[in-house]
Scaffold this active site. Structure first.
Site, PDB file in Angstrom:
ATOM      1  N   SER A  54       0.811  -1.223   0.000  1.00  0.00           N
ATOM      2  CA  SER A  54       0.000   0.000   0.000  1.00  0.00           C
ATOM      3  C   SER A  54       0.840   1.268   0.000  1.00  0.00           C
ATOM      4  CB  SER A  54      -0.873  -0.013   1.258  1.00  0.00           C
ATOM      5  OG  SER A  54      -1.408   1.262   1.497  1.00  0.00           O
ATOM      6  N   GLU A  86       0.211   3.592   1.782  1.00  0.00           N
ATOM      7  CA  GLU A  86       0.294   4.007   3.192  1.00  0.00           C
ATOM      8  C   GLU A  86       1.699   3.781   3.753  1.00  0.00           C
ATOM      9  OE1 GLU A  86      -1.709   5.251   5.977  1.00  0.00           O
ATOM     10  OE2 GLU A  86      -2.571   6.155   4.191  1.00  0.00           O
ATOM     11  N   TYR A 110      -1.460   0.152  10.621  1.00  0.00           N
ATOM     12  CA  TYR A 110      -1.714  -0.463   9.306  1.00  0.00           C
ATOM     13  C   TYR A 110      -0.503  -0.293   8.386  1.00  0.00           C
ATOM     14  CZ  TYR A 110      -3.660  -0.906   4.575  1.00  0.00           C
ATOM     15  OH  TYR A 110      -3.873  -1.246   3.261  1.00  0.00           O
TER      16      TYR A 110
HETATM   17  P1  NAP Z   1     -11.513  -4.480   1.805  1.00  0.00           P
HETATM   18  O1  NAP Z   1     -12.649  -4.148   0.914  1.00  0.00           O
HETATM   19  O2  NAP Z   1     -11.489  -3.979   3.208  1.00  0.00           O
HETATM   20  O3  NAP Z   1     -11.384  -6.078   1.824  1.00  0.00           O
HETATM   21  C1  NAP Z   1     -10.578  -6.728   2.767  1.00  0.00           C
HETATM   22  C2  NAP Z   1     -10.839  -8.221   2.684  1.00  0.00           C
HETATM   23  O4  NAP Z   1     -10.008  -8.884   3.657  1.00  0.00           O
HETATM   24  C3  NAP Z   1     -12.283  -8.630   3.008  1.00  0.00           C
HETATM   25  O5  NAP Z   1     -12.641  -9.709   2.183  1.00  0.00           O
HETATM   26  C4  NAP Z   1     -12.183  -9.099   4.457  1.00  0.00           C
HETATM   27  O6  NAP Z   1     -13.179 -10.032   4.810  1.00  0.00           O
HETATM   28  C5  NAP Z   1     -10.820  -9.774   4.411  1.00  0.00           C
HETATM   29  N1  NAP Z   1     -10.230  -9.996   5.721  1.00  0.00           N
HETATM   30  C6  NAP Z   1     -10.150  -9.129   6.759  1.00  0.00           C
HETATM   31  N2  NAP Z   1      -9.541  -9.713   7.810  1.00  0.00           N
HETATM   32  C7  NAP Z   1      -9.240 -10.973   7.431  1.00  0.00           C
HETATM   33  C8  NAP Z   1      -8.628 -12.075   8.074  1.00  0.00           C
HETATM   34  N3  NAP Z   1      -8.204 -12.014   9.349  1.00  0.00           N
HETATM   35  N4  NAP Z   1      -8.492 -13.241   7.388  1.00  0.00           N
HETATM   36  C9  NAP Z   1      -8.931 -13.332   6.104  1.00  0.00           C
HETATM   37  N5  NAP Z   1      -9.524 -12.328   5.441  1.00  0.00           N
HETATM   38  C10 NAP Z   1      -9.677 -11.162   6.103  1.00  0.00           C
HETATM   39  O7  NAP Z   1     -10.128  -4.025   1.148  1.00  0.00           O
HETATM   40  P2  NAP Z   1      -9.793  -3.695  -0.392  1.00  0.00           P
HETATM   41  O8  NAP Z   1      -9.999  -2.244  -0.607  1.00  0.00           O
HETATM   42  O9  NAP Z   1     -10.450  -4.697  -1.240  1.00  0.00           O
HETATM   43  O10 NAP Z   1      -8.221  -3.922  -0.393  1.00  0.00           O
HETATM   44  C11 NAP Z   1      -7.647  -5.185  -0.726  1.00  0.00           C
HETATM   45  C12 NAP Z   1      -6.229  -5.246  -0.201  1.00  0.00           C
HETATM   46  O11 NAP Z   1      -5.459  -4.211  -0.776  1.00  0.00           O
HETATM   47  C13 NAP Z   1      -6.089  -5.056   1.297  1.00  0.00           C
HETATM   48  O12 NAP Z   1      -5.012  -5.842   1.727  1.00  0.00           O
HETATM   49  C14 NAP Z   1      -5.748  -3.587   1.462  1.00  0.00           C
HETATM   50  O13 NAP Z   1      -5.048  -3.387   2.655  1.00  0.00           O
HETATM   51  C15 NAP Z   1      -4.897  -3.392   0.239  1.00  0.00           C
HETATM   52  N6  NAP Z   1      -4.870  -2.044  -0.339  1.00  0.00           N
HETATM   53  C16 NAP Z   1      -6.027  -1.412  -0.634  1.00  0.00           C
HETATM   54  C17 NAP Z   1      -5.997  -0.167  -1.242  1.00  0.00           C
HETATM   55  C18 NAP Z   1      -7.265   0.573  -1.613  1.00  0.00           C
HETATM   56  O14 NAP Z   1      -7.183   1.771  -1.861  1.00  0.00           O
HETATM   57  N7  NAP Z   1      -8.406  -0.107  -1.697  1.00  0.00           N
HETATM   58  C19 NAP Z   1      -4.746   0.430  -1.535  1.00  0.00           C
HETATM   59  C20 NAP Z   1      -3.588  -0.265  -1.246  1.00  0.00           C
HETATM   60  C21 NAP Z   1      -3.650  -1.509  -0.654  1.00  0.00           C
HETATM   61  P3  NAP Z   1     -14.637  -9.568   5.367  1.00  0.00           P
HETATM   62  O15 NAP Z   1     -15.471  -9.313   4.148  1.00  0.00           O
HETATM   63  O16 NAP Z   1     -15.042 -10.747   6.144  1.00  0.00           O
HETATM   64  O17 NAP Z   1     -14.421  -8.329   6.191  1.00  0.00           O
HETATM   65  O1  G4F Z   2     -10.602   6.792   2.682  1.00  0.00           O
HETATM   66  P1  G4F Z   2      -9.609   6.673   3.757  1.00  0.00           P
HETATM   67  O2  G4F Z   2     -10.041   6.036   5.027  1.00  0.00           O
HETATM   68  O3  G4F Z   2      -8.353   5.944   3.111  1.00  0.00           O
HETATM   69  P2  G4F Z   2      -6.805   5.843   3.533  1.00  0.00           P
HETATM   70  O4  G4F Z   2      -6.598   6.137   4.955  1.00  0.00           O
HETATM   71  O5  G4F Z   2      -6.053   6.667   2.551  1.00  0.00           O
HETATM   72  O6  G4F Z   2      -6.531   4.294   3.315  1.00  0.00           O
HETATM   73  C1  G4F Z   2      -6.972   3.635   2.142  1.00  0.00           C
HETATM   74  O7  G4F Z   2      -5.982   3.739   1.149  1.00  0.00           O
HETATM   75  C2  G4F Z   2      -4.734   3.071   1.458  1.00  0.00           C
HETATM   76  C3  G4F Z   2      -3.780   3.318   0.274  1.00  0.00           C
HETATM   77  O8  G4F Z   2      -3.074   4.510   0.484  1.00  0.00           O
HETATM   78  C4  G4F Z   2      -5.019   1.607   1.659  1.00  0.00           C
HETATM   79  F1  G4F Z   2      -3.850   0.959   1.881  1.00  0.00           F
HETATM   80  C5  G4F Z   2      -5.978   1.435   2.823  1.00  0.00           C
HETATM   81  O9  G4F Z   2      -6.282   0.047   2.962  1.00  0.00           O
HETATM   82  C6  G4F Z   2      -7.274   2.181   2.510  1.00  0.00           C
HETATM   83  O10 G4F Z   2      -7.893   1.545   1.425  1.00  0.00           O
HETATM   84  O11 G4F Z   2      -9.038   8.125   4.130  1.00  0.00           O
HETATM   85  C7  G4F Z   2      -8.501   8.988   3.155  1.00  0.00           C
HETATM   86  C8  G4F Z   2      -8.246  10.351   3.774  1.00  0.00           C
HETATM   87  C9  G4F Z   2      -7.467  10.301   5.083  1.00  0.00           C
HETATM   88  O12 G4F Z   2      -6.488  11.288   5.090  1.00  0.00           O
HETATM   89  C10 G4F Z   2      -8.488  10.617   6.154  1.00  0.00           C
HETATM   90  O13 G4F Z   2      -7.974  11.265   7.307  1.00  0.00           O
HETATM   91  O14 G4F Z   2      -9.506  10.921   4.094  1.00  0.00           O
HETATM   92  C11 G4F Z   2      -9.426  11.518   5.383  1.00  0.00           C
HETATM   93  N1  G4F Z   2     -10.774  11.606   5.962  1.00  0.00           N
HETATM   94  C12 G4F Z   2     -11.410  12.765   6.250  1.00  0.00           C
HETATM   95  N2  G4F Z   2     -12.604  12.500   6.789  1.00  0.00           N
HETATM   96  C13 G4F Z   2     -11.559  10.585   6.294  1.00  0.00           C
HETATM   97  C14 G4F Z   2     -12.725  11.147   6.827  1.00  0.00           C
HETATM   98  N3  G4F Z   2     -11.407   9.247   6.164  1.00  0.00           N
HETATM   99  C15 G4F Z   2     -12.430   8.450   6.581  1.00  0.00           C
HETATM  100  N4  G4F Z   2     -12.307   7.103   6.440  1.00  0.00           N
HETATM  101  N5  G4F Z   2     -13.573   8.962   7.132  1.00  0.00           N
HETATM  102  C16 G4F Z   2     -13.779  10.315   7.270  1.00  0.00           C
HETATM  103  O15 G4F Z   2     -14.801  10.749   7.786  1.00  0.00           O
END
Ligand code: NAP
Ligand code: G4F
Length: 336
Positions: free
Chosen positions: A129, A131, A153
């Site tokens: 990520s 992050e 995280y």
């Molecule tokens: P998501 O929608 O939160 O999906 C996470 C998945 O992981 C869900 O299927 C969840 O199951 C499962 N999970 C959680 N805890 C687990 C455990 N202990 N054992 C097995 N499965 C578990 O996340 P996403 O946005 O699809 O992201 C996919 C991956 O990419 C994650 O690893 C995230 O950290 C990473 N990532 C995401 C982004 C982004 O912007 N979306 C960016 C960079 C990296 P449940 O449905 O049961 O909760």
């Molecule tokens: O949407 P967010 O919660 O995403 P964040 O923290 O960037 O993380 C996501 O992206 C990562 C990749 O860079 C993934 F690895 C991670 O698993 C996840 O998918 O927050 C985005 C921004 C943050 O700066 C947060 O402080 O939005 C700001 N924010 C402002 N108000 C908020 C809110 N975030 C959330 N969730 N809720 C709010 O009310």
């Protein structure tokens, strides 16, 4: 027929990746946690009718349970493993640091160990990520930018990144890190900021909600479309050599800009509806992320297709449909 195994199959990316692998003719297994309620909504259209998609199977498993992962990997002997499972919410990781590290850091190690000890070690994709860049030391961020994680995280993901690199170098595993910047979609979890905004704005438009409470509006993110990003994951495992790649659009916008774009699209003045709630602030914030995906463009021939404006409209249109249904139900109940 190639065999793909996906952790996190019920999540946003899992659902798009499974669609892609099925399209490409794979037999797919998804690892799903046990839950007391249904949580397969994002993949119901893929597995509810086994005649239509006989190539998708779901098995129970958890990244906190190493013996279960070993049994699954040994039985299936997949060609490719995509590790998308994670406690993926940054704010929640401050509340649940131990669980987050157990799942997002040790979970990866458990999976890598299961793959290493398998007779036929699978190719491995790790969902790393942006992050990990946290308090970024340079902009834009590339594969060479040092990490400075700012949350439990981010620290857990940095650990998994290096374990993936080390299993590649120590044991010759075909293991890749995709360093993905934020990617969104109509299937995005509703507590991430983009989806929280599109859900609230559409409900406000239909009179179902009065206010939207947010935290830091100044944070900037490089937002792309999840459907585009899963293609990059797959491409990484089709190369001759394993490597690590940044996947991003190269454009960064603030949370405030995202809010304005959505409210403008709905012809609403966002300043009348948005309020700040300090509960959504984080103990340490990631202020500014912007990725340079030149390497992915050059080697994988990957580039994002959906623009920022298209993403905003796609998510808002999808949430408007949900809000319309909610309005019908509300009116029906009020008429009783
Ligand atoms: P998501 O929608 O939160 O999906 C996470 C998945 O992981 C869900 O299927 C969840 O199951 C499962 N999970 C959680 N805890 C687990 C455990 N202990 N054992 C097995 N499965 C578990 O996340 P996403 O946005 O699809 O992201 C996919 C991956 O990419 C994650 O690893 C995230 O950290 C990473 N990532 C995401 C982004 C982004 O912007 N979306 C960016 C960079 C990296 P449940 O449905 O049961 O909760
Ligand atoms: O949407 P967010 O919660 O995403 P964040 O923290 O960037 O993380 C996501 O992206 C990562 C990749 O860079 C993934 F690895 C991670 O698993 C996840 O998918 O927050 C985005 C921004 C943050 O700066 C947060 O402080 O939005 C700001 N924010 C402002 N108000 C908020 C809110 N975030 C959330 N969730 N809720 C709010 O009310």
């Amino acid at each position: 027929m190639k065999k793909g195994l996906v952790t996190g199959v019920t999540g946003q990316d899992g659902s798009y990746l499974v669609e892609l692998l099925l399209e490409k003719g794979y037999q797919v297994w998804g690892i799903m946690r046990r839950s007391s309620s249904f949580h397969t909504g994002r993949i119901d259209h893929l597995y509810k009718d086994p005649h239509e998609h006989p190539r998708l199977r779901l098995v129970y498993g958890d990244l906190t349970d190493g013996s279960n992962l070993s049994i699954i990997i040994n039985e299936i002997e997949p060609d490719e493993v995509y590790n998308l499972g994670a406690q993926s919410h940054v704010r929640v990781s401050f509340d649940m640091p131990i669980y987050t590290v157990d799942t997002d850091a040790l979970g990866t190690l458990r999976l890598l160990e299961a793959i290493r000890s398998c007779n036929k070690p699978a190719k491995f994709y790790q969902a790393s990520s942006s992050e990990m860049y946290g308090k970024a030391v340079e902009t834009p961020q590339t594969e060479k930018t040092p990490f400075y994680p700012r949350s439990p995280y981010g620290c857990a993901k940095a650990y998994s990144f290096w374990q993936t690199v080390n299993y590649r170098e120590a044991y010759g595993l075909f293991a890749c890190n995709g360093i993905l910047f934020n990617h969104e979609s109509p299937r995005r979890g509703e507590t991430f900021v983009t989806r929280k905004i599109t859900r609230a704005a559409t409900r406000i438009k239909l009179g179902l909600q009065d206010k939207l409470y947010l935290g830091n509006l100044d944070a900037k993110r490089d937002w792309g479309f999840a459907g585009d990003y899963v293609e990059a994951m797959w491409l990484m495992l089709q190369q001759d050599k394993p490597d690590d790649y940044v996947v991003a659009t190269g454009e960064s916008r603030s949370v405030r800009e995202f809010v304005k774009e959505v409210f403008d699209y709905l012809d609403l003045d966002w300043q009348k509806y948005v309020e700040i709630d300090p509960r959504y602030f984080r103990p340490t914030e990631v202020d500014y992320l912007e990725g340079d995906a030149s390497k992915a463009r050059k080697v994988l021939k990957w580039k994002p297709k959906v623009t920022f404006g298209e993403l905003v409209r796609m998510m808002t249109d999808a949430d408007m449909k949900i809000a319309e249904q909610e309005k019908i139900i509300k009116e029906h109940e009020e008429a009783k």
